[in-house]
Design a protein around this motif. Sequence first.
Motif, PDB file in Angstrom:
ATOM      1  N   LEU A 193      49.003  32.554  33.320  1.00 13.59           N
ATOM      2  CA  LEU A 193      47.815  32.734  33.843  1.00 13.59           C
ATOM      3  C   LEU A 193      47.230  34.765  33.002  1.00 13.59           C
ATOM      4  O   LEU A 193      46.689  34.915  33.156  1.00 13.59           O
ATOM      5  CB  LEU A 193      46.884  31.692  34.004  1.00 13.59           C
ATOM      6  N   GLY A 194      48.918  34.716  33.835  1.00 12.38           N
ATOM      7  CA  GLY A 194      48.857  36.773  33.757  1.00 12.38           C
ATOM      8  C   GLY A 194      48.708  36.546  35.020  1.00 12.38           C
ATOM      9  O   GLY A 194      47.617  38.327  35.129  1.00 12.38           O
ATOM     10  N   LEU A 195      48.442  35.707  36.241  1.00  9.43           N
ATOM     11  CA  LEU A 195      48.227  35.811  37.655  1.00  9.43           C
ATOM     12  C   LEU A 195      49.641  36.221  38.452  1.00  9.43           C
ATOM     13  O   LEU A 195      50.976  35.231  37.983  1.00  9.43           O
ATOM     14  CB  LEU A 195      47.549  34.414  37.736  1.00  9.43           C
ATOM     15  N   SER A 196      49.286  37.137  39.738  1.00  2.00           N
ATOM     16  CA  SER A 196      50.242  37.132  40.272  1.00  2.00           C
ATOM     17  C   SER A 196      50.177  36.651  41.339  1.00  2.00           C
ATOM     18  O   SER A 196      48.966  37.230  41.959  1.00  2.00           O
ATOM     19  CB  SER A 196      50.942  38.592  40.207  1.00  2.00           C
ATOM     20  N   ALA A 197      50.868  36.328  42.405  1.00 10.52           N
ATOM     21  CA  ALA A 197      50.344  36.263  43.637  1.00 10.52           C
ATOM     22  C   ALA A 197      49.743  37.006  44.721  1.00 10.52           C
ATOM     23  O   ALA A 197      49.635  37.719  45.329  1.00 10.52           O
ATOM     24  CB  ALA A 197      51.745  34.814  44.579  1.00 10.52           C
ATOM     25  N   LYS A 198      50.782  38.578  44.808  1.00  7.77           N
ATOM     26  CA  LYS A 198      51.315  39.962  44.991  1.00  7.77           C
ATOM     27  C   LYS A 198      50.151  40.293  44.466  1.00  7.77           C
ATOM     28  O   LYS A 198      49.708  41.322  44.658  1.00  7.77           O
ATOM     29  CB  LYS A 198      53.025  40.254  44.863  1.00  7.77           C
ATOM     30  N   LYS A 199      50.177  40.165  43.437  1.00  3.76           N
ATOM     31  CA  LYS A 199      48.566  41.500  43.133  1.00  3.76           C
ATOM     32  C   LYS A 199      47.578  40.632  42.869  1.00  3.76           C
ATOM     33  O   LYS A 199      46.008  41.274  42.661  1.00  3.76           O
ATOM     34  CB  LYS A 199      48.879  41.898  41.789  1.00  3.76           C
ATOM     35  N   ASP A 200      47.585  39.442  42.237  1.00  2.73           N
ATOM     36  CA  ASP A 200      46.131  38.818  42.378  1.00  2.73           C
ATOM     37  C   ASP A 200      45.058  37.840  42.842  1.00  2.73           C
ATOM     38  O   ASP A 200      43.878  36.980  42.694  1.00  2.73           O
ATOM     39  CB  ASP A 200      45.911  37.986  40.225  1.00  2.73           C
TER      40      ASP A 200
END
Length: 283
Positions: free
Chosen positions: A222-229
């Motif tokens: 989904l283009g999601l990152s734990a650290k960023k999103d």
Amino acid sequence: MKKSFFLILAALMLVLAGCGQAAPTSTDTTNNTTGGEAAPSESQELTTLKVASLPAPMDAILLLVKPLLVEDGINLEIVEMSDNIQPNDALANKEVDANFFQHVPYAEAYNEARGANIVPVQPVYNALYAGYSSKHKSIEELPNEAVVVIPNDPPNIAHSLLLLEQNDLIELKEGAGIKAGLNDITSNPKNLQFKEVDLLTLNRMMDDADLVTMYPAYAKPLGLSAKKDALIVEKDMQAFAITLMAREDNKDDPAIQKLAERMSGPEVEKFLEEEYTDTYPAF
């Protein structure tokens, strides 16, 4: 003189005839040595090790160590599967030698349900478990009676509840730990509403929930990152490290131990740090 000359000529012809017959014999021997038992092909020399796995980063790590294992005399055969049950069924039924997709609590729950004896060999990486939302920008925006989607298997229900407790959204009964269930919630100030779905469908629920808890493997598409999103991210959860598994009867096999060694080597450490920033080594 003439008689001597003809005798010498006859002798030479016999020698030449003998050499002509010997040459094919020599060629056949060489061919047999090249293609026969004296020089087995590489595939005959390697020990085949079959490992069941799921898509990246699990299979990516196995692909990384595959050429390294050739140096150890092992042909790694990766058997990619499509759900979270098949890899354990295949291992329990001795269709594969090991699998790589799960943490220890998940394997223990499978053993208890199926009477299997799957055991950990080597923890490889921790994946940052996190909560994501397409509706809210921060966890403070989460409304009362927010819908929280979590996996429907007991070990990952516990993982989700521990994530929420670490971030002060709920409280759990003392000692619930990695076996926590919804009945162990003792405080739920926002009256969160929980919806359980299959682990593999979590990332399809973003539009239907206020918060979805999932691993990086399902967030990354989904283009999601734990650290960023993510709105919330777990703190240290070593108990849920993704681990190479085998059976009790083969866990000490030299080929499996060599695989464990390669999967906890510097190449894998570098790969995780550079390619999968929402993971970190567990070795």
